[in-house]
Design a protein around this motif. Structure first.
Motif, mmCIF file in Angstrom:
data_model
loop_
_atom_site.group_PDB
_atom_site.id
_atom_site.type_symbol
_atom_site.label_atom_id
_atom_site.label_comp_id
_atom_site.label_asym_id
_atom_site.label_seq_id
_atom_site.Cartn_x
_atom_site.Cartn_y
_atom_site.Cartn_z
ATOM 1 N N TYR A 24 0.805 -1.255 0.061
ATOM 2 C CA TYR A 24 0.028 0.031 -0.118
ATOM 3 C C TYR A 24 0.932 1.354 0.044
ATOM 4 C CZ TYR A 24 -4.201 -2.275 1.205
ATOM 5 O OH TYR A 24 -5.412 -3.259 0.975
ATOM 6 N N GLY A 25 0.441 2.291 -0.468
ATOM 7 C CA GLY A 25 1.041 3.522 -0.561
ATOM 8 C C GLY A 25 0.209 4.480 0.072
ATOM 9 N N TYR A 26 0.702 5.820 0.211
ATOM 10 C CA TYR A 26 -0.217 6.923 0.692
ATOM 11 C C TYR A 26 0.125 8.196 -0.158
ATOM 12 C CZ TYR A 26 3.559 9.534 3.169
ATOM 13 O OH TYR A 26 4.752 10.300 3.343
ATOM 14 N N LYS A 27 -1.168 8.978 -0.244
ATOM 15 C CA LYS A 27 -0.941 10.111 -1.160
ATOM 16 C C LYS A 27 -1.997 11.092 -0.330
ATOM 17 C CE LYS A 27 -1.985 9.983 -5.667
ATOM 18 N NZ LYS A 27 -1.137 10.501 -6.868
ATOM 19 N N GLU A 28 -1.462 12.316 -0.108
ATOM 20 C CA GLU A 28 -2.078 13.601 0.483
ATOM 21 C C GLU A 28 -2.941 14.252 -0.362
ATOM 22 O OE1 GLU A 28 0.205 13.826 4.622
ATOM 23 O OE2 GLU A 28 0.502 15.288 3.190
ATOM 24 N N LEU A 29 -4.248 14.934 0.262
ATOM 25 C CA LEU A 29 -5.330 15.681 -0.566
ATOM 26 C C LEU A 29 -5.593 16.662 0.418
ATOM 27 C CD1 LEU A 29 -7.585 12.733 -1.596
ATOM 28 C CD2 LEU A 29 -5.764 13.569 -2.890
ATOM 29 N N SER A 30 -5.906 17.885 -0.078
ATOM 30 C CA SER A 30 -6.310 18.783 0.873
ATOM 31 C C SER A 30 -7.631 19.183 0.787
ATOM 32 C CB SER A 30 -5.471 20.162 0.590
ATOM 33 O OG SER A 30 -5.844 21.132 1.493
ATOM 34 N N ILE A 31 -8.405 19.326 1.957
ATOM 35 C CA ILE A 31 -9.857 19.672 2.340
ATOM 36 C C ILE A 31 -9.717 21.032 2.685
ATOM 37 C CG2 ILE A 31 -12.025 19.079 3.138
ATOM 38 C CD1 ILE A 31 -11.037 16.145 3.410
ATOM 39 N N PRO A 32 -10.162 22.102 1.895
ATOM 40 C CA PRO A 32 -10.191 23.477 2.388
ATOM 41 C C PRO A 32 -11.188 23.885 3.278
ATOM 42 C CG PRO A 32 -11.091 23.372 0.014
ATOM 43 C CD PRO A 32 -10.671 21.985 0.562
ATOM 44 N N PRO A 33 -11.278 25.003 3.883
ATOM 45 C CA PRO A 33 -12.166 25.522 4.967
ATOM 46 C C PRO A 33 -13.565 25.500 3.881
ATOM 47 C CG PRO A 33 -10.528 26.768 5.166
ATOM 48 C CD PRO A 33 -10.052 25.912 3.807
ATOM 49 N N LYS A 39 -8.101 25.773 9.553
ATOM 50 C CA LYS A 39 -9.250 25.299 9.247
ATOM 51 C C LYS A 39 -9.428 24.311 8.145
ATOM 52 C CE LYS A 39 -11.659 28.621 11.962
ATOM 53 N NZ LYS A 39 -12.517 29.445 12.367
ATOM 54 N N SER A 40 -8.283 24.028 7.462
ATOM 55 C CA SER A 40 -8.357 23.019 6.396
ATOM 56 C C SER A 40 -8.133 21.586 6.907
ATOM 57 C CB SER A 40 -7.444 23.130 5.337
ATOM 58 O OG SER A 40 -5.896 23.018 5.872
ATOM 59 N N PHE A 41 -8.358 20.529 6.416
ATOM 60 C CA PHE A 41 -7.866 19.158 6.733
ATOM 61 C C PHE A 41 -6.904 18.516 5.822
ATOM 62 C CE2 PHE A 41 -11.916 19.614 9.174
ATOM 63 C CZ PHE A 41 -11.775 18.893 10.098
ATOM 64 N N THR A 42 -6.011 17.741 6.147
ATOM 65 C CA THR A 42 -5.283 17.062 5.244
ATOM 66 C C THR A 42 -5.769 15.714 5.107
ATOM 67 O OG1 THR A 42 -3.177 18.459 5.952
ATOM 68 C CG2 THR A 42 -2.803 16.405 4.759
ATOM 69 N N GLY A 43 -6.040 15.377 4.059
ATOM 70 C CA GLY A 43 -6.618 13.807 4.020
ATOM 71 C C GLY A 43 -5.698 12.955 3.483
ATOM 72 N N THR A 44 -5.548 11.781 3.739
ATOM 73 C CA THR A 44 -4.342 10.823 3.137
ATOM 74 C C THR A 44 -5.108 9.570 2.730
ATOM 75 O OG1 THR A 44 -3.016 11.820 4.968
ATOM 76 C CG2 THR A 44 -2.230 9.618 3.889
ATOM 77 N N LEU A 45 -4.985 9.089 1.738
ATOM 78 C CA LEU A 45 -5.446 7.775 1.037
ATOM 79 C C LEU A 45 -4.358 6.830 1.339
ATOM 80 C CD1 LEU A 45 -6.386 9.123 -2.606
ATOM 81 C CD2 LEU A 45 -8.034 8.895 -0.901
ATOM 82 N N PHE A 46 -4.863 5.940 1.936
ATOM 83 C CA PHE A 46 -4.131 4.643 1.771
ATOM 84 C C PHE A 46 -4.657 3.480 1.124
ATOM 85 C CE2 PHE A 46 -3.459 6.709 5.749
ATOM 86 C CZ PHE A 46 -2.053 6.822 6.227
ATOM 87 N N TRP A 47 -4.197 3.401 -0.370
ATOM 88 C CA TRP A 47 -4.595 2.655 -1.360
ATOM 89 C C TRP A 47 -3.697 1.563 -1.631
ATOM 90 C CZ3 TRP A 47 -7.081 6.039 -5.388
ATOM 91 C CH2 TRP A 47 -8.488 6.694 -4.998
ATOM 92 N N PRO A 48 -3.805 0.389 -2.248
ATOM 93 C CA PRO A 48 -2.962 -0.592 -2.674
ATOM 94 C C PRO A 48 -2.314 -0.249 -3.929
ATOM 95 C CG PRO A 48 -5.484 -1.415 -2.858
ATOM 96 C CD PRO A 48 -5.303 0.131 -2.332
ATOM 97 N N ASP A 49 -1.021 -0.617 -3.953
ATOM 98 C CA ASP A 49 -0.224 -0.085 -4.952
ATOM 99 C C ASP A 49 -0.751 -0.515 -6.389
ATOM 100 O OD1 ASP A 49 1.614 1.027 -3.441
ATOM 101 O OD2 ASP A 49 2.719 -1.002 -3.321
ATOM 102 N N SER A 50 -1.340 -1.800 -6.451
ATOM 103 C CA SER A 50 -1.736 -2.118 -7.655
ATOM 104 C C SER A 50 -3.210 -3.166 -7.536
ATOM 105 C CB SER A 50 -0.764 -3.201 -8.278
ATOM 106 O OG SER A 50 -0.408 -4.417 -7.162
ATOM 107 N N GLY A 51 -3.745 -3.453 -8.786
ATOM 108 C CA GLY A 51 -4.989 -4.091 -8.636
ATOM 109 C C GLY A 51 -6.174 -3.104 -8.673
ATOM 110 N N GLY A 52 -7.220 -3.838 -8.496
ATOM 111 C CA GLY A 52 -8.550 -2.735 -8.564
ATOM 112 C C GLY A 52 -8.676 -1.575 -7.562
ATOM 113 N N GLY A 53 -9.081 -0.481 -7.956
ATOM 114 C CA GLY A 53 -8.963 0.616 -6.961
ATOM 115 C C GLY A 53 -7.546 1.017 -6.423
ATOM 116 N N SER A 54 -6.534 0.715 -7.062
ATOM 117 C CA SER A 54 -5.115 1.030 -6.655
ATOM 118 C C SER A 54 -4.747 2.416 -7.494
ATOM 119 C CB SER A 54 -4.230 -0.116 -7.058
ATOM 120 O OG SER A 54 -4.020 -0.050 -8.437
ATOM 121 N N PHE A 55 -3.667 2.915 -6.749
ATOM 122 C CA PHE A 55 -2.979 4.099 -7.157
ATOM 123 C C PHE A 55 -2.417 3.653 -8.712
ATOM 124 C CE2 PHE A 55 -1.798 4.996 -2.616
ATOM 125 C CZ PHE A 55 -2.549 6.302 -2.717
ATOM 126 N N ALA A 56 -2.070 2.558 -9.183
ATOM 127 C CA ALA A 56 -1.767 2.248 -10.531
ATOM 128 C C ALA A 56 -2.931 2.342 -11.306
ATOM 129 C CB ALA A 56 -0.962 0.931 -10.481
#
Ligand SMILES: Cc1cc2nc3c(=O)[nH]c(=O)nc-3n(C[C@H](O)[C@H](O)[C@H](O)COP(=O)(O)OP(=O)(O)OC[C@H]3O[C@@H](n4cnc5c(N)ncnc54)[C@H](O)[C@@H]3O)c2cc1C
Length: 445
Positions: free
Chosen positions: A187-196, A227-244
């Motif tokens: 699994y890897g991780y990727k950050e996303l921003s959720i603004p105010p 007042k923002s949030f930092t979101g982090t996706l923890f998704w598989p590296d490969s296969g369905g629903g993965s980063f790849a």
């Protein structure tokens, strides 16, 4: 007697805290950091923006009088807020009374506060833009790449706090001074921003750690002071629903719409963030020994990086610093005695939290959404109320105490055994009562 010269490699969370502790002992310390001074505004992308600080980390900060300053910028999170695909949000408090909290804190702000504190101490020098490239374990000679070319320095004691990909560890490995095992998660991780929100307020409840559990993957979000949030996706590296597998804007948007339907409204730039932000790797580092010759040692992630699912990596690294300080006390600052003692006291604890962190991934991404898990949590809190101090949940022991991790693991195992026995007893009693009632009915017929 003159104190030995100490070189600390890496001015991240562990290294800068360590410098503060060593300064109190009167050791002359030079901290070498590969990055430019982060206090000058340089921010490295791709590392977690915020993290959860709990009792173990706060305890370390308290010992150098920095706890209140650091916590002033933190946002307490009292529980998990579960976001199902459909249906109501579900708040699950961390503690039995619902008022204990872990603290969302900016990694940069925390690192800067520690660097400021270290730099103010007499005897501490912090040198930036020095990337360690060579270490001779026999002589303690260190070689750095700097903007002005290669530089070589010597030190009596070398402490590697240079993170999961530690060059100090790599050099010891190269000189056959240790063995290592790095177990990457698939699994890897990727950050996303959720603004105010458009009104300028937090878009989600700020006093919770938000989780979108999706079985084999998940997203979490922690609040920030702006007042923002930092979101982090923890998704598989490969296969369905993965980063790849998700790399076109349309596919990413469709995936979020299907699996994280509330997110697209909260974070209008989420697809753009996804396509541009890097994927970080996650893994567990194990190596042995952590020290060599009583003069070179590893601390923090360099010795024992763990997956982030218990929010304990930095907390554990801070505990290392407290323990090393204690060992130096007990050994009258004799490093050759203190470093092996430090390793003997910390190795089992690091392994225990490594295991608990891996297990917590399954809990966070999958179990928290299940009604059986929710019921189990209610039973656990009822037991904590009925048996105060005698039954304490694993989460409380890990996050709200400084009881050594290995002890926590053993205690929780015992609690579960007792619970299992009680459950079996209760079922047996119930079955016995039912059997007796049926037999009475039979006799009455
Ligand atoms: C996604 C994610 C979320 C996390 N969330 C949490 C959380 O909620 N709570 C928690 O407690 N922990 C969390 N962690 C773990 C935490 O970030 C680490 O455990 C912590 O940063 C370890 O501190 P450290 O000082 O050992 O290493 P680092 O913070 O990695 O610091 C290492 C330092 O060494 C420097 N360096 C590296 N190589 C060299 C070199 N060759 N020469 C000189 N300097 C060098 C680096 O630039 C850096 O400054 C999380 C980690 C991740 C990835």
């Amino acid at each position: 007697m003159s104190r030995p010269e100490v070189a600390v490699v890496g001015a991240g969370l562990a290294g800068s805290l360590l410098a503060c502790f060593l300064a109190r002992r009167g050791h002359p310390v030079t901290v070498y950091e590969r990055r430019p001074d982060p206090r000058a505004g340089h921010i490295e992308r791709g590392r977690s923006i915020n993290l959860a600080l709990s009792e173990r980390g706060i305890d370390a900060l308290r010992r150098i009088g920095l706890d209140n300053q650091v916590l002033a910028d933190a946002l307490p999170m009292r529980g998990r807020m579960i976001h199902p695909v459909r249906g109501e949000l579900d708040f699950q408090p961390y503690s039995v009374d619902g008022d204990r909290a872990i603290n969302s804190i900016g990694r940069g702000a925390l690192n800067n506060a520690l660097l400021d504190a270290a730099a103010q101490q007499p005897g501490i020098r912090v040198v930036f833009e020095h990337r360690l490239v060579g270490l001779d374990p026999g002589t303690g000679k260190l070689t750095f790449d700097t903007p002005h070319g290669e530089a070589t320095v010597g030190a009596d004691v070398v402490l590697g706090t240079d993170g999961a990909g530690s060059v100090v560890r790599g050099q010891l490995l190269e000189h056959d001074a240790l063995t290592e095992n790095v177990d990457f998660l698939d699994y890897g991780y990727k950050e996303l921003s959720i603004p105010p929100s458009p009104s300028g307020d937090f878009a989600l409840a700020p006093d919770a750690l938000h989780i979108w559990p999706r079985g084999t993957s998940m997203m979490i979000a922690l609040p920030n002071p702006d007042k923002s949030f930092t979101g982090t996706l923890f998704w598989p590296d490969s296969g369905g629903g993965s980063f790849a597998s998700l790399n076109s804007p349309a596919a990413v948007e469709e995936h979020f719409r299907t699996h994280y339907p509330d997110l697209l409204d909260l974070a209008p730039d989420v697809v753009d963030d996804y396509l541009h932000n890097p994927v970080g790797r996650l893994g567990t580092v194990r190596c042995t020994p952590w020290q060599t010759g009583g003069r070179i040692a590893l601390l923090g992630d360099a010795a024992h990086a763990i997956v982030p699912f218990y929010g304990q990596g930095a907390n554990c690294a801070f505990e290392d610093v407290v323990e090393l300080d204690r060992c130096l006390d007990e050994c009258a600052d004799d490093w050759a005695a203190a470093l092996p003692l430090f390793e003997a006291r910390r190795a089992d604890n690091a392994e225990a939290i490594a295991q608990m962190a891996l297990a917590n991934f399954v809990e966070m991404r999958d179990k928290v959404a299940s009604p059986v898990f929710r019921l189990g949590k209610k039973v656990e809190h009822a037991l904590e109320r009925a048996l105060p101090g005698r039954y304490v949940s694993r989460y409380e022991l890990v996050s709200f105490s400084t009881i050594p991790y290995a002890q926590v693991q053993r205690r929780v195992r015992r609690q579960h055994q007792v619970l299992g026995a009680v459950a079996v007893g209760a079922v047996a009693l119930a079955l016995g009562t039912i059997a007796a009632a049926i037999s009475r009915l039979g006799r009455g017929a």
